[in-house]
Design an enzyme around this catalytic site. Structure first.
Site, PDB file in Angstrom:
ATOM      1  N   GLU A 122       5.464   7.820  -3.792  1.00  0.00           N
ATOM      2  CA  GLU A 122       6.135   9.048  -4.169  1.00  0.00           C
ATOM      3  C   GLU A 122       6.733   8.795  -5.556  1.00  0.00           C
ATOM      4  OE1 GLU A 122       9.261  10.413  -1.526  1.00  0.00           O
ATOM      5  OE2 GLU A 122       9.654  12.078  -2.896  1.00  0.00           O
TER       6      GLU A 122
ATOM      7  N   ARG B 132       6.927  -4.312   6.264  1.00  0.00           N
ATOM      8  CA  ARG B 132       7.255  -4.223   4.850  1.00  0.00           C
ATOM      9  C   ARG B 132       7.816  -5.553   4.365  1.00  0.00           C
ATOM     10  NH1 ARG B 132      10.506  -0.489   2.481  1.00  0.00           N
ATOM     11  NH2 ARG B 132       9.532   1.121   3.702  1.00  0.00           N
TER      12      ARG B 132
ATOM     13  N   LYS C  56      14.418   2.435  -2.828  1.00  0.00           N
ATOM     14  CA  LYS C  56      14.426   3.120  -4.118  1.00  0.00           C
ATOM     15  C   LYS C  56      15.747   3.838  -4.351  1.00  0.00           C
ATOM     16  CE  LYS C  56      10.124   4.815  -3.761  1.00  0.00           C
ATOM     17  NZ  LYS C  56       8.967   5.672  -4.036  1.00  0.00           N
TER      18      LYS C  56
HETATM   19  P1  ATP Z   1      11.746   3.857  -0.279  1.00  0.00           P
HETATM   20  O1  ATP Z   1      11.874   4.032   1.214  1.00  0.00           O
HETATM   21  O2  ATP Z   1      12.513   2.715  -0.841  1.00  0.00           O
HETATM   22  O3  ATP Z   1      11.963   5.113  -1.042  1.00  0.00           O
HETATM   23  P2  ATP Z   1       9.022   4.214   0.105  1.00  0.00           P
HETATM   24  O4  ATP Z   1       8.365   3.363   1.082  1.00  0.00           O
HETATM   25  O5  ATP Z   1       9.406   5.564   0.580  1.00  0.00           O
HETATM   26  O6  ATP Z   1      10.243   3.456  -0.519  1.00  0.00           O
HETATM   27  P3  ATP Z   1       6.782   5.129  -1.306  1.00  0.00           P
HETATM   28  O7  ATP Z   1       6.648   5.539  -2.727  1.00  0.00           O
HETATM   29  O8  ATP Z   1       6.633   6.165  -0.264  1.00  0.00           O
HETATM   30  O9  ATP Z   1       8.174   4.406  -1.187  1.00  0.00           O
HETATM   31  O10 ATP Z   1       5.828   3.907  -0.983  1.00  0.00           O
HETATM   32  C1  ATP Z   1       4.477   3.886  -1.302  1.00  0.00           C
HETATM   33  C2  ATP Z   1       3.785   2.885  -0.436  1.00  0.00           C
HETATM   34  O11 ATP Z   1       4.357   1.601  -0.576  1.00  0.00           O
HETATM   35  C3  ATP Z   1       3.888   3.260   1.032  1.00  0.00           C
HETATM   36  O12 ATP Z   1       2.613   3.123   1.610  1.00  0.00           O
HETATM   37  C4  ATP Z   1       4.843   2.261   1.589  1.00  0.00           C
HETATM   38  O13 ATP Z   1       4.558   1.956   2.920  1.00  0.00           O
HETATM   39  C5  ATP Z   1       4.645   1.043   0.686  1.00  0.00           C
HETATM   40  N1  ATP Z   1       5.867   0.246   0.612  1.00  0.00           N
HETATM   41  C6  ATP Z   1       7.087   0.673   0.241  1.00  0.00           C
HETATM   42  N2  ATP Z   1       7.996  -0.316   0.351  1.00  0.00           N
HETATM   43  C7  ATP Z   1       7.332  -1.408   0.793  1.00  0.00           C
HETATM   44  C8  ATP Z   1       7.714  -2.759   1.118  1.00  0.00           C
HETATM   45  N3  ATP Z   1       8.971  -3.183   0.987  1.00  0.00           N
HETATM   46  N4  ATP Z   1       6.759  -3.601   1.549  1.00  0.00           N
HETATM   47  C9  ATP Z   1       5.488  -3.181   1.671  1.00  0.00           C
HETATM   48  N5  ATP Z   1       5.067  -1.941   1.389  1.00  0.00           N
HETATM   49  C10 ATP Z   1       5.963  -1.051   0.961  1.00  0.00           C
HETATM   50 MG    MG Z   2       8.138   7.030   1.281  1.00  0.00          MG
END
Ligand code: ATP
Ligand code: MG
Length: 583
Positions: A62, A287, A297
């Site tokens: 995102e 994760r 984020k």
């Molecule tokens: P946040 O919850 O911090 O906003 P997010 O997971 O919502 O992060 P996205 O932009 O939706 O952020 O993530 C894109 C991809 O990266 C998703 O498929 C997510 O599962 C993966 N991802 C995010 N954080 C991690 C992590 N700590 N380890 C592995 N994969 C991750």
């Molecule tokens: Mg997300």
């Protein structure tokens, strides 16, 4: 993961991984075994021709922040799988939330994914480009009696969701006719209703043990400008509704996501099954969580907005852009994500493993140099007024890196911490009357200590022994300590930035007041360090090992034509918790 043995085991794997780099994976007999459980699933899918024998993965960020090391893990996993099976990999922006998304984030994400080496070819895709198709699919569900417009507010929906032991309460709008729903949904799209006044909900089961199946929201009304769509839309799809459709539309085979979506998989499957459209397989993995690091984020954004750090690319941030600025290489980051593996359970990975992977890589590749962070003047009273060009090794790990000339003169600077007036027993560096070897040069003896009126040592008067020139073997004299130095006349003045961990708590994200656990000493700026003259030609991004100090790179943000700024990428050894003297 943090116990001593497993850390050592992983370190060994990191070294082996680095040594194996460049070898074709097919040559390695160990490779015939699947790398992790996701490969096992895909192997099986290919054997049974479940998804047409294809492999097509995606990374769906995102655009509401910069990418971090957790994202790097997801990128490397998804791209690694596509590469391994000769499949494809998409970069897809999940840009369904206009209020938090910005073009700056889109641009940074593209740059970071490219830097990591994940090849999406020409496939930079945007979920917002599918809004029309998603809308049509929603209309189909309404026509099937599987979705309805609900007038409850967000709070009311939450309050009627039920609990773990009690079913939810059905919405009074649940049994609206198809015609009424179609009419209201169209008017929602046209902008007739204010934010939050209506939603479109899937009609599933308010008594389901899985909360996600209790008539989840598919669309909400948000009158906001979208970074790509402008004001074309005022209804926006939720993640649960949109994500499977995006995967289906792109004919993704394996939709790999983090564990918190495991409970959402039944919903992912339900939407695709009800629509009867192409159905990818969702697979969840744990994760990445790193010790001494926050990764959400929302928190990273707060660190930036409230100026706890100097932007998303601050070298203390766990962002890809921060790591790049700090001097990490994409190879080392990839190797780290490979070695820590893929698990089905959440755990905290020891940050020293990441630092170890960075060191291993830089040790092989970084040119050596001498740099004095806290200078102390040394005058060699018996050395002639001349400049001698001495040979120094560029990289002992890489014979073809060769040697360079280092100017040696009567007036030098050494590290202030390499001299002690009253040293403890076992101190092998310089002391009054003591001897030490100057790296690539001579053995010197400290004859006199000069102090200022406050009693601070400001200069050492030494003599050198001409018989002890390095590499000539003309003298049998041996001393225990070797220290580095620069010629006063030739040294280049630079700024050096030393970084430490941004948090002093092992798991800051779990602390009640996480901001209180910021390490107040995470950045130390040394305004005038002295480095070897050849470094004046160093370019932003170039990496070096400053002997005995660690790995450094030329900062890309603050370096100017007048002033070089170096970032310390990582110390030479693990030194967390030790004083500068012990490092
Ligand atoms: P946040 O919850 O911090 O906003 P997010 O997971 O919502 O992060 P996205 O932009 O939706 O952020 O993530 C894109 C991809 O990266 C998703 O498929 C997510 O599962 C993966 N991802 C995010 N954080 C991690 C992590 N700590 N380890 C592995 N994969 C991750
Ligand atoms: Mg997300």
């Amino acid at each position: 993961m943090t116990d001593e043995n497993s850390v050592n085991k992983i370190r060994r794997k990191i070294i082996e991984g680095i040594m194996d780099e460049g070898k074709s994976t097919n040559e390695n007999p160990i490779e015939s075994k699947p790398k992790n459980f996701i490969y096992e699933i895909i192997d099986e899918d290919i054997r049974t021709n479940k998804l047409g024998g294809r492999v097509h993965t995606r990374f769906p960020p995102e655009p509401n922040g910069y990418l971090h090391i957790g994202h790097a893990k997801s990128i490397c996993l998804n791209y690694g799988i596509a590469e391994h099976y000769g499949g494809k990999f998409n970069l897809r922006f999940d840009d369904t939330n206009p209020e938090k998304e910005e073009q700056e984030y889109v641009d940074s994400i593209i740059e970071d994914v490219k830097w990591l080496g994940a090849n999406f070819e020409d496939r930079i895709l945007y979920a917002s480009d599918y809004f029309e198709q998603m809308y049509n699919w929603a209309v189909e569900l309404i026509k099937k009696g599987k979705a309805y417009v609900c007038d409850l507010t967000a709070n009311e929906i939450r309050a009627t969701r039920g609990t773990l032991t009690e079913p939810g309460i059905e919405s009074p709008y649940r049994n609206r006719s198809v015609e009424e729903n179609l009419n209201l949904f169209e008017r929602m799209r046209k902008g007739e209703f204010p934010n939050g006044s209506k939603t479109l909900r899937a009609k599933i089961d308010m008594a389901s043990p899985n909360f996600n199946m209790r008539d989840p929201i598919m669309y909400r009304i948000v009158h906001a400008e979208h970074h790509r769509q402008g004001d074309q839309w005022c209804i926006y799809p939720t993640y649960d509704w949109a994500h499977g459709l995006e995967d289906s539309f792109e004919r993704i085979t394996h939709s790999i996501c983090t564990l918190e979506f495991e409970n959402h998989r039944p919903l992912y499957d339900w939407f695709l099954d009800e629509l009867g459209i192409y159905h990818p397989q969702q697979i969840e993995f744990a994760r990445l969580n790193l010790s001494y690091t926050v990764m959400s984020k929302r928190r990273l954004l707060q660190l930036v907005k409230d100026s706890y750090v100097d932007g998303w690319d601050d070298p203390r941030m766990p962002t890809i852009s921060g790591y790049r600025r700090r001097g990490y290489t994409p190879e080392a980051v990839r190797n780290f994500t490979e070695i820590i593996g893929v698990a089905k359970r959440d755990a905290l990975t020891d940050i020293s493993l990441l630092e170890f992977a960075i060191r291993e890589d830089l040790n092989k590749n970084a040119q050596r140099a001498m740099a004095i962070l806290r200078p102390l003047k040394v005058i060699m009273t018996n050395y002639p007024d001349q400049v001698e060009e001495l040979d120094a090794v560029n990289n002992p790990e890489n014979p073809i890196a060769g040697t360079r000339k280092v100017p040696f003169t009567k007036e030098l600077y050494i590290e202030r911490t390499d001299f002690m007036e009253n040293p403890p027993k076992g101190y092998h560096r310089l002391m009054p009357g003591g001897e030490v070897r100057l790296r690539y040069a001579y053995i010197i003896k400290c004859e006199e200590v000069i102090k200022n009126s406050q009693g601070e040592v400001i200069e050492l008067r030494c003599t050198y022994d001409p018989e002890t020139k390095s590499g000539t073997g003309s003298s049998k004299k041996k001393v225990k300590g070797t220290i580095h130095w620069v010629s006063a006349k030739h040294a280049v003045e630079t700024e050096v930035r030393l970084y430490d961990r941004l948090f002093s708590s092992e798991n800051p994200g779990a602390e009640e007041n996480w901001l209180e656990h910021i390490n107040p000493n995470s950045l130390e700026i040394i305004p005038s360090a002295l480095v070897e003259p050849f470094l004046k030609n160093a370019k932003p991004g170039n990496r070096f090992q400053f002997e005995r100090h660690g790995y450094f790179c030329v900062d890309t943000k603050y370096t100017t034509s007048e002033k070089l700024v170096f970032n310390r990428t990582v110390t030479l050894k693990e030194s967390w918790g030790k004083t500068e003297n012990q490092k």
